[in-house]
Design an enzyme around this catalytic site. Structure first.
Site, mmCIF file in Angstrom:
data_model
loop_
_atom_site.group_PDB
_atom_site.id
_atom_site.type_symbol
_atom_site.label_atom_id
_atom_site.label_comp_id
_atom_site.label_asym_id
_atom_site.label_seq_id
_atom_site.Cartn_x
_atom_site.Cartn_y
_atom_site.Cartn_z
ATOM 1 N N HIS A 83 0.823 -1.210 0.000
ATOM 2 C CA HIS A 83 0.000 0.000 0.000
ATOM 3 C C HIS A 83 0.859 1.262 0.000
ATOM 4 O O HIS A 83 0.445 2.297 -0.486
ATOM 5 C CB HIS A 83 -0.923 0.011 1.212
ATOM 6 C CG HIS A 83 -1.285 1.387 1.695
ATOM 7 N ND1 HIS A 83 -2.013 2.252 0.931
ATOM 8 C CD2 HIS A 83 -0.999 2.037 2.828
ATOM 9 C CE1 HIS A 83 -2.164 3.391 1.605
ATOM 10 N NE2 HIS A 83 -1.554 3.275 2.752
ATOM 11 N N GLY A 84 2.042 1.194 0.534
ATOM 12 C CA GLY A 84 2.875 2.383 0.615
ATOM 13 C C GLY A 84 4.287 2.017 1.009
ATOM 14 O O GLY A 84 4.687 0.850 0.964
#
Length: 154
Positions: A83-84
């Site tokens: 996600h990041g």
């Protein structure tokens, strides 16, 4: 929420057109999916769905670039990607190691809060997003690279 954001942008930006491609991507959820011949529950914690063709956003830290990506549908990852950037140190460790002056320096050129209240989000507490993206080149392809100019901590 998307409609409200577009309406707010339209009030402040030159006229723009909305295309049919929308990046509607969330993380930290569970969903019933079909993998390896079975219906299973997939929990994505810190991950996004990256089926072949899925658009997603993978943010860096407050001071780093972010990426718009298209999923490659890698079955080994259950069609998922990061996600990041991900934390490299805990919130408490970041608050102990860095100062508000460090935060201001690491987020130079980005409009954001630069006070002690968001010190736990300092870029130095996160992994290098470029390395994270290189590590998952078999999961997503980069469509656009975004330069961070404003960061709002929710």
């Amino acid at each position: 929420m998307m409609t409200l954001v577009l309406a707010a942008l339209a009030r402040h930006l030159p006229v723009f057109a909305v295309t049919t491609e929308v990046v509607d991507c969330h993380h930290n959820y569970v969903e019933r999916e079909h993998h390896y011949g079975a219906d299973v529950w997939v929990t994505r914690k810190g991950a996004i769905r990256a089926r072949a063709g899925d658009l997603g956003i993978i943010p860096g830290s407050m001071g780093a670039r972010s990426y718009i990506v298209r999923g490659l549908g890698n079955p080994d990852s259950f069609c998922s990607s990061a996600h990041g950037a991900g934390r490299r140190m805990s919130r408490t460790a970041a608050e102990k190691q860095f100062t508000a002056a460090d935060l201001a320096a690491q987020t130079a050129g980005v409009i954001c809060r630069k006070d002690k209240g968001v010190l736990d989000e300092i870029p130095g507490a996160y992994k290098d997003i470029d390395q994270v993206m290189a590590n998952q080149a078999d999961l997503v392809e980069v469509v656009h690279t975004l330069k961070q100019v404003v960061c709002v901590k929710g």
